[in-house]
Design an enzyme around this catalytic site. Structure first.
Site, PDB file in Angstrom:
ATOM      1  N   HIS A   1     -23.594  50.716  33.479  1.00 23.01           N
ATOM      2  CA  HIS A   1     -23.803  49.774  32.377  1.00 23.01           C
ATOM      3  C   HIS A   1     -25.229  49.933  31.855  1.00 23.01           C
ATOM      4  CE1 HIS A   1     -20.566  46.682  33.850  1.00 23.01           C
ATOM      5  NE2 HIS A   1     -20.084  47.890  33.666  1.00 23.01           N
TER       6      HIS A   1
ATOM      7  N   TYR B   1     -23.800  40.809  29.861  1.00 21.36           N
ATOM      8  CA  TYR B   1     -22.492  41.346  29.521  1.00 21.36           C
ATOM      9  C   TYR B   1     -22.140  40.800  28.150  1.00 21.36           C
ATOM     10  CZ  TYR B   1     -20.897  36.717  30.699  1.00 21.36           C
ATOM     11  OH  TYR B   1     -20.727  35.359  30.727  1.00 21.36           O
TER      12      TYR B   1
ATOM     13  N   ASP C   1     -17.875  47.819  25.241  1.00 26.30           N
ATOM     14  CA  ASP C   1     -17.007  46.682  25.580  1.00 26.30           C
ATOM     15  C   ASP C   1     -17.169  45.582  24.541  1.00 26.30           C
ATOM     16  OD1 ASP C   1     -15.518  44.699  26.755  1.00 26.30           O
ATOM     17  OD2 ASP C   1     -16.593  44.699  28.668  1.00 26.30           O
TER      18      ASP C   1
ATOM     19  N   HIS D   1     -15.375  42.670  24.682  1.00 29.09           N
ATOM     20  CA  HIS D   1     -15.126  41.393  25.367  1.00 29.09           C
ATOM     21  C   HIS D   1     -14.224  40.462  24.569  1.00 29.09           C
ATOM     22  CE1 HIS D   1     -17.261  40.854  29.241  1.00 29.09           C
ATOM     23  NE2 HIS D   1     -17.791  42.003  28.877  1.00 29.09           N
TER      24      HIS D   1
ATOM     25  N   GLU E   1      -8.647  44.017  32.063  1.00 28.23           N
ATOM     26  CA  GLU E   1      -9.340  43.282  33.114  1.00 28.23           C
ATOM     27  C   GLU E   1      -8.916  41.817  33.152  1.00 28.23           C
ATOM     28  OE1 GLU E   1     -13.274  44.162  31.590  1.00 28.23           O
ATOM     29  OE2 GLU E   1     -13.723  42.020  31.594  1.00 28.23           O
TER      30      GLU E   1
ATOM     31  N   ARG F   1      -6.874  48.678  32.740  1.00 28.49           N
ATOM     32  CA  ARG F   1      -8.096  48.264  33.433  1.00 28.49           C
ATOM     33  C   ARG F   1      -7.904  47.084  34.384  1.00 28.49           C
ATOM     34  NH1 ARG F   1     -12.929  49.025  33.011  1.00 28.49           N
ATOM     35  NH2 ARG F   1     -13.570  46.846  32.833  1.00 28.49           N
TER      36      ARG F   1
ATOM     37  N   ASP G   1     -18.255  41.540  40.544  1.00 23.28           N
ATOM     38  CA  ASP G   1     -17.374  40.477  41.037  1.00 23.28           C
ATOM     39  C   ASP G   1     -16.022  40.989  41.514  1.00 23.28           C
ATOM     40  OD1 ASP G   1     -15.876  40.825  38.716  1.00 23.28           O
ATOM     41  OD2 ASP G   1     -15.872  38.702  38.172  1.00 23.28           O
TER      42      ASP G   1
ATOM     43  N   GLU H   1     -15.447  52.206  36.851  1.00 26.74           N
ATOM     44  CA  GLU H   1     -16.632  51.390  36.591  1.00 26.74           C
ATOM     45  C   GLU H   1     -17.410  51.229  37.897  1.00 26.74           C
ATOM     46  OE1 GLU H   1     -15.568  47.542  35.122  1.00 26.74           O
ATOM     47  OE2 GLU H   1     -17.584  47.103  34.362  1.00 26.74           O
TER      48      GLU H   1
HETATM   49 MG    MG Z   1     -14.812  44.368  30.081  1.00 32.67          MG
END
Ligand code: MG
Length: 420
Positions: free
Chosen positions: A129, A167, A228, A230, A280, A301, A334, A357
């Site tokens: 990242h 993020y 990303d 989000h 995710e 993902r 996490d 990742e």
């Molecule tokens: Mg993401």
């Protein structure tokens, strides 16, 4: 062989209050001397709910069960709990499932990748990242990661006028600071549960292409670049962005629209050839199936500790294989150390691995969980020891402090809620 005990821990992945999420960890003990399995679930912002579900409702069903029956136990937790699915149950099931696979591997004396069919590759391409409050800061962060050996890097930058976040789609500004008053209510304080940040899509849509134009000019084709969103854009906004990013050849564009809007992916597909990654926020094979069979994504993902564990994730990989959808299983911090180890074993053993990742666990976390997957020169490899290959220092684990974790509330300038 029978299960004799189930211990549950909720370990802070950061020692700083509010500094990071917590990890619900499970230890399953058997009646075979010395044979125990470890696993972890996840639900950032709801970790104690996962732990309580395990302790109060799942563990009692496990006592006396045969730990070899991993699939049957998975089915029992998903179906005999009546309500099915849901993120809390998916996280709780994952912790137990990973621990049962760990026992299976230890009993066989084989690393998990071997039980899953053996290696399809020697090592796993990983991505780092990179972020910054300005394009120049993000460029510097990308260059630093390339210097460390990464061959693929996710790049995020704050939208001008909005502070950088760790993020999210380019950071958000604390409401009440900077220009405008944002949507911060008069009585808000600094408690993390009540912090409000502000973000706007239009300046973000102008900034992201500028970042990647600058990055390609700087790094050429020496690294893969990822981004990303989000879940923050509408299908047509995401289509505009994905088209504008085409000249910069992203490895993938992640979570471009809210995950619930599966038909929105069709709109995106009609407008762009930028590869799409999503998943995710899915927590089962049923969630991601329409996106896979509809050829609406290129990378799936789902996260190991958020989607029911190894038993479910290997089925998701198998469902994706004939559609040439590759995996990019989620791996932020996490995801948890034991789930990450399980993910790496699975990545090694499936034909359609795409990329991994990198959670980049701290040295302190690696002292608790010894033998985590090894990173070198941009790639991960798994432990060769039986099972997950991870030794847990239980005394150190018990010392990890739990701190409540909150995602920020993000609103637009007029007060409208945005996805974090
Ligand atoms: Mg993401």
């Amino acid at each position: 062989m029978r299960i004799t005990n189930v211990d549950v821990f909720v370990a802070g992945l950061s020692r700083t209050p509010g500094g990071g999420p917590n990890c619900p960890v499970v230890k399953i003990t058997t009646d075979e001397p010395g044979l125990v399995g470890w696993g972890n679930g996840a639900l950032s912002g709801g970790e104690q709910a996962v732990a309580t579900l395990i302790e109060q409702h799942l563990a009692p069903r496990l006592i006396g069960a045969d730990p070899d029956r991993v699939e049957d136990i998975w089915q029992m937790f998903q179906r005999s709990t009546y309500w099915r699915a849901g993120r809390v149950l998916a996280g709780a099931t994952a912790a137990i499932d990973i621990a049962l696979w760990d026992i299976k591997g230890k009993r066989a004396g084989l690393p998990l990748y071997s039980l899953l069919g053996g290696k399809c590759r020697e090592k796993l391409l990983s991505y780092a990242h990179a972020s910054g409050s300005t394009i120049e800061e993000t460029v510097a962060s990308v260059l630093a990661n390339r210097e460390r050996g990464y061959r693929a890097i996710r790049a995020q930058v704050a939208t001008p006028g909005y502070e950088s976040g760790s993020y999210g789609a380019g950071g958000a500004r604390r409401a009440g600071g900077g220009r405008g008053q944002g949507s911060r209510p008069a009585d808000a304080d600094e408690h993390p549960a009540r912090q409000v940040r502000t973000w706007e899509p239009t300046p973000y849509l102008r900034t992201a292409p500028a970042l990647f134009e600058r990055l390609r000019a700087e790094v050429g084709d020496t690294v893969e670049l990822l981004h990303d969103v989000h879940d923050r854009l509408t299908p047509i906004q995401a289509s505009q962005l994905a088209r504008e990013l085409e000249p910069y050849h992203l490895f993938f564009l992640e979570d471009p629209i809210p995950v619930e809007n599966k038909d929105g992916l069709r709109v995106l597909r009609e407008h762009t050839t930028t590869p799409i990654a999503i998943g995710e926020r899915y927590n089962s094979k049923y969630d991601c199936l329409p996106a896979i069979t509809g050829q609406l994504i290129d990378y799936v993902r789902n996260g190991m500790s958020k989607s029911g564990g190894l038993t479910e994730l290997r089925k998701i990989a198998a469902l994706a294989e004939p559609f040439q959808v590759k995996t990019a299983f989620q791996g932020p911090v996490d995801i948890g150390p034991l789930a990450f180890a399980a993910t790496v074993h699975l990545d090694l053993a499936i034909p359609n691995f795409g990329i991994q990742e990198d959670p980049h666990f701290s040295g302190e976390v690696q002292e608790v969980f010894q033998g985590l997957p090894q990173w070198a020169d941009g790639y991960y490899t798994a432990s060769e020891r039986p099972g997950l290959g991870v030794e847990v220092d239980e005394a150190l684990l018990r010392e990890r402090p739990y701190h409540p974790f909150f995602f920020p509330v993000i609103r637009r300038e007029d007060g409208t809620l945005q996805d974090p």
